[in-house]
Structure formats: C-alpha cells, structure tokens
Design an enzyme around this catalytic site. Structure first.
Site, PDB file in Angstrom:
ATOM      1  N   TYR A  48     -27.257  -8.231 -24.488  1.00 44.15           N
ATOM      2  CA  TYR A  48     -25.989  -7.916 -25.147  1.00 44.15           C
ATOM      3  C   TYR A  48     -26.113  -8.136 -26.659  1.00 44.15           C
ATOM      4  CZ  TYR A  48     -23.158  -7.837 -20.808  1.00 44.15           C
ATOM      5  OH  TYR A  48     -22.603  -7.527 -19.587  1.00 44.15           O
ATOM      6  N   GLY A  49     -27.055  -9.025 -27.015  1.00 44.80           N
ATOM      7  CA  GLY A  49     -27.132  -9.491 -28.405  1.00 44.80           C
ATOM      8  C   GLY A  49     -27.491  -8.422 -29.422  1.00 44.80           C
TER       9      GLY A  49
ATOM     10  N   CYS B  99     -21.926 -16.756 -21.991  1.00 41.90           N
ATOM     11  CA  CYS B  99     -22.731 -15.916 -22.866  1.00 41.90           C
ATOM     12  C   CYS B  99     -22.131 -16.097 -24.258  1.00 41.90           C
ATOM     13  CB  CYS B  99     -22.602 -14.459 -22.405  1.00 41.90           C
ATOM     14  SG  CYS B  99     -23.334 -13.267 -23.531  1.00 41.90           S
ATOM     15  N   ASN B 100     -22.926 -16.606 -25.168  1.00 41.40           N
ATOM     16  CA  ASN B 100     -22.408 -16.847 -26.518  1.00 41.40           C
ATOM     17  C   ASN B 100     -22.037 -15.549 -27.214  1.00 41.40           C
ATOM     18  OD1 ASN B 100     -22.965 -19.908 -27.496  1.00 41.40           O
ATOM     19  ND2 ASN B 100     -24.410 -19.284 -25.940  1.00 41.40           N
ATOM     20  N   THR B 101     -22.828 -14.504 -26.943  1.00 43.31           N
ATOM     21  CA  THR B 101     -22.564 -13.211 -27.583  1.00 43.31           C
ATOM     22  C   THR B 101     -21.182 -12.705 -27.172  1.00 43.31           C
ATOM     23  OG1 THR B 101     -24.933 -12.778 -27.454  1.00 43.31           O
ATOM     24  CG2 THR B 101     -23.508 -10.895 -27.910  1.00 43.31           C
TER      25      THR B 101
ATOM     26  N   CYS C 255     -27.228 -19.532 -27.535  1.00 49.56           N
ATOM     27  CA  CYS C 255     -27.402 -18.436 -26.573  1.00 49.56           C
ATOM     28  C   CYS C 255     -27.758 -19.125 -25.270  1.00 49.56           C
ATOM     29  CB  CYS C 255     -28.537 -17.521 -27.033  1.00 49.56           C
ATOM     30  SG  CYS C 255     -29.031 -16.325 -25.767  1.00 49.56           S
ATOM     31  N   THR C 256     -27.081 -18.748 -24.206  1.00 53.02           N
ATOM     32  CA  THR C 256     -27.274 -19.481 -22.943  1.00 53.02           C
ATOM     33  C   THR C 256     -28.663 -19.269 -22.342  1.00 53.02           C
ATOM     34  OG1 THR C 256     -26.117 -17.675 -21.820  1.00 53.02           O
ATOM     35  CG2 THR C 256     -24.837 -19.644 -22.352  1.00 53.02           C
ATOM     36  N   HIS C 257     -29.401 -18.289 -22.834  1.00 50.87           N
ATOM     37  CA  HIS C 257     -30.784 -18.127 -22.369  1.00 50.87           C
ATOM     38  C   HIS C 257     -31.710 -19.217 -22.949  1.00 50.87           C
ATOM     39  CE1 HIS C 257     -29.652 -14.053 -21.126  1.00 50.87           C
ATOM     40  NE2 HIS C 257     -30.831 -13.920 -20.560  1.00 50.87           N
TER      41      HIS C 257
ATOM     42  N   ASP D 279     -22.789 -13.666 -17.478  1.00 49.71           N
ATOM     43  CA  ASP D 279     -23.709 -13.580 -18.629  1.00 49.71           C
ATOM     44  C   ASP D 279     -24.389 -12.218 -18.546  1.00 49.71           C
ATOM     45  OD1 ASP D 279     -25.322 -14.445 -20.861  1.00 49.71           O
ATOM     46  OD2 ASP D 279     -26.985 -14.700 -19.472  1.00 49.71           O
ATOM     47  N   SER D 280     -25.142 -11.887 -19.596  1.00 56.68           N
ATOM     48  CA  SER D 280     -25.865 -10.611 -19.583  1.00 56.68           C
ATOM     49  C   SER D 280     -27.046 -10.651 -18.613  1.00 56.68           C
ATOM     50  CB  SER D 280     -26.375 -10.310 -20.984  1.00 56.68           C
ATOM     51  OG  SER D 280     -27.193 -11.377 -21.430  1.00 56.68           O
TER      52      SER D 280
ATOM     53  N   GLU E 250     -35.961 -14.202 -19.711  1.00 60.86           N
ATOM     54  CA  GLU E 250     -35.777 -13.312 -18.544  1.00 60.86           C
ATOM     55  C   GLU E 250     -37.106 -13.113 -17.806  1.00 60.86           C
ATOM     56  OE1 GLU E 250     -32.988 -11.388 -17.324  1.00 60.86           O
ATOM     57  OE2 GLU E 250     -31.642 -12.474 -18.642  1.00 60.86           O
TER      58      GLU E 250
HETATM   59  N1  DGL Z   1     -27.214 -15.267 -22.975  1.00 60.46           N
HETATM   60  C1  DGL Z   1     -26.481 -14.534 -23.919  1.00 60.46           C
HETATM   61  C2  DGL Z   1     -25.893 -15.341 -25.018  1.00 60.46           C
HETATM   62  O1  DGL Z   1     -25.571 -16.491 -24.769  1.00 60.46           O
HETATM   63  C3  DGL Z   1     -26.865 -13.149 -24.289  1.00 60.46           C
HETATM   64  C4  DGL Z   1     -28.266 -12.815 -24.547  1.00 60.46           C
HETATM   65  C5  DGL Z   1     -28.380 -11.315 -24.694  1.00 60.46           C
HETATM   66  O2  DGL Z   1     -28.000 -10.634 -23.755  1.00 60.46           O
HETATM   67  O3  DGL Z   1     -28.761 -10.841 -25.771  1.00 60.46           O
HETATM   68  O4  DGL Z   1     -25.703 -14.878 -26.111  1.00 60.46           O
END
Ligand code: DGL
Length: 286
Positions: A56-57, A87-89, A198-200, A24-25, A166
C-alpha cells in the site's frame, strides 16, 4: 460506490463476543495480532491481509482509502465489533474516511506509536521509518509534534523492508545490507528511539536493532497499540466476557500458502484457518 450512509455492523446479538477485525496490506498486521492476542487472550480475531494488492505504501492516497473501505466492508461481513487498522499507511491516510462511513470503534497505529515513542525517549530525538506514503504524509512527525512540539523527528522511508518481510527474509544477508543503507543516516543523527512506523518492520526487528545499535529503543506498533485497543474496548464495555481462549482466523486476497508459511515463521506456531477471499465478489454481493 456511495459512501454517504454510515454503515453499522450487521450483527445484533452478542456484540461483546464478536471478533475484533484487523487488516493490513499483507502479513505486517500479524505483529499487531501477536501482541493483541497476548493482551486480550479471550478475544476472537479476524485478520484480513490484502496480499493481492500489497504494498500500500507506494499507492496514492485515494487508492489506499478505497482499499481500506473495501477491507472494512469485508470484515463487517464477519460481524466484527471493532476495527484495528494494523497498517500505518492506511492509518495515516484512511482513518478519517473510515470513521465517517462505519459506525464501529476504529483504532489506528499512529497515535499509540507516537505516544510510546515520547514516553521512551530520553532526548526527544526520535527516528521514524515507514513506507513512502506514511513518511510522505509526515504522519508521525505531525502527531509527535502535536504531543510535544520540542521533539525532533527524523523520518526515513524504507520501502524495501516490506517485500523482505513478505518474503520471510528475517535475517538474510541482503536484509542487513539494505538496512545498513537505509539506517546509517538515522544512526549518524544520534536518535535514541526509533519508531517502526510500518507493521511489517517488527518482523525484521533483529536486523534493524543490530544495524541501528543496541542503545536505540525500537517502538513496535503492535506493542504500542494493543494497550490502547484494550482500554478503548473497556471504555465502550465491549471486552469479551468469554473465559475461553480466543480463536484467530485469517483471510487473504491471494496465495494463502505463502501467507501461512511466513506467518508461522514469524508467529513461531502453526496456524489454521487461512482462507482465500475474492474481495471483488464479496463486496459486490453486499
Ligand atoms: N504494513 C503496512 C504499514 O504498516 C503497509 C506496508 C505496505 O503495504 O506498503 O504501513
């Protein structure tokens, strides 16, 4: 970089007992690791959080693809038998390229999350929250509509949720206020299911649930994907035959101490083995 030849895992021996690679990011993919470790307790997991380059988003598609390729190359150095793009992105942008380049099973977040949302929703009125990139690419809308074209999907980017997670601001007043601002539109639209795309975001699920209302079912990518990962490995006869509890090892590209602190807060347990990795060096050595 030449990406024309498919790259195979460098290990030859005990493939079944090789670890599952997860990236993931940042810390978001831990929401997937948490579920994966309880669904597949005997698997070893190697996690890479790209904390130097998060988020990453808000990056371009080509940057997310390049980072995803680098992350996968790093995990392959650790002899992984399969890759989970937690990471969904990256899942919504990079999976076709990763599958073209790397010859290992690769599992993303979008399909499992979409399937679970349709399964849980009574009204087929589904909300999706994610990064700007995931929402901008309409990753969930496309997948959900492919599975059921009568479903109504409303997507909303919530970029500030990533730094809040984060930072470990799991129940902070500022998190409530930002969630209220982001989610009121979805609440007013009368959705009955909300995909945490988003996994966050599951790190903030308590706040999100309170703000969106108790009647809305939250879909967590980790829950949705871990069963898919299990059945995929089963199908390929890649499940570990070890009787021992698996080990999780963590690598980050920046500030391991901060990662450890927030990870322990979220996982509710102490974690060892957080290593800092200099991606550029590792990749250029290959
Ligand atoms: N956790 C990530 C996701 O699922 C990325 C969040 C990010 O880096 O912007 O999209």
């Amino acid at each position: 970089m030449n990406h024309t030849d498919k790259q195979k895992p460098i290990h030859q021996g005990e493939v079944k007992r090789s670890p599952i690679g997860v990236f993931d990011s940042g810390i978001g993919g831990l929401t997937v690791v948490k579920r994966l470790a309880s669904t597949l307790p005997n698997e070893n997991i190697i996690y890479f959080g790209d904390t130097a380059r998060v988020p990453y988003g808000s990056k371009s598609n080509s940057t997310v693809i390049e980072y995803s390729i680098q992350n996968t190359k790093f995990l392959l150095l650790k002899n992984i038998k399969a890759l989970v793009v937690a990471c969904n992105t990256a899942s919504s942008i990079a999976i076709p390229d990763l599958k073209k380049i790397f010859d290992i099973p690769i599992i993303g977040m979008i399909e499992p999350g979409s399937k679970m949302a349709l399964k849980k929703s009574q009204t087929n009125k589904i909300g999706v929250i994610g990064t700007r990139a995931t929402v901008g690419n309409l990753a969930y809308s496309k997948e959900i509509k492919k599975l059921n074209d009568s479903a109504k999907v409303i997507e909303k980017p919530c970029p500030l949720f990533v730094p809040l997670a984060e930072e470990g601001w799991i129940k902070h007043q500022a998190t409530y206020e930002i969630a209220e601002e982001y989610l009121k539109e979805l609440r007013d639209a009368g959705i009955d299911t909300l995909v945490l795309g988003c996994t966050h975001y599951p790190i903030l699920s308590e706040v999100i649930q309170k703000v969106i209302g108790r009647k809305v079912t939250l879909i967590d990518s980790g829950v949705a994907s871990s069963e898919v990962i299990k059945s995929e490995l089963e199908k390929l006869d890649l499940l570990s035959d070890s009787k021992q509890t698996g080990i999780q090892e963590y690598y980050v590209s920046d500030i391991p101490a901060k990662f450890k602190e927030v990870a322990e807060l979220f996982l509710g347990k102490e974690i060892d083995h957080v290593h800092k990795v200099d991606l550029e060096v590792l990749i250029s050595e290959r």
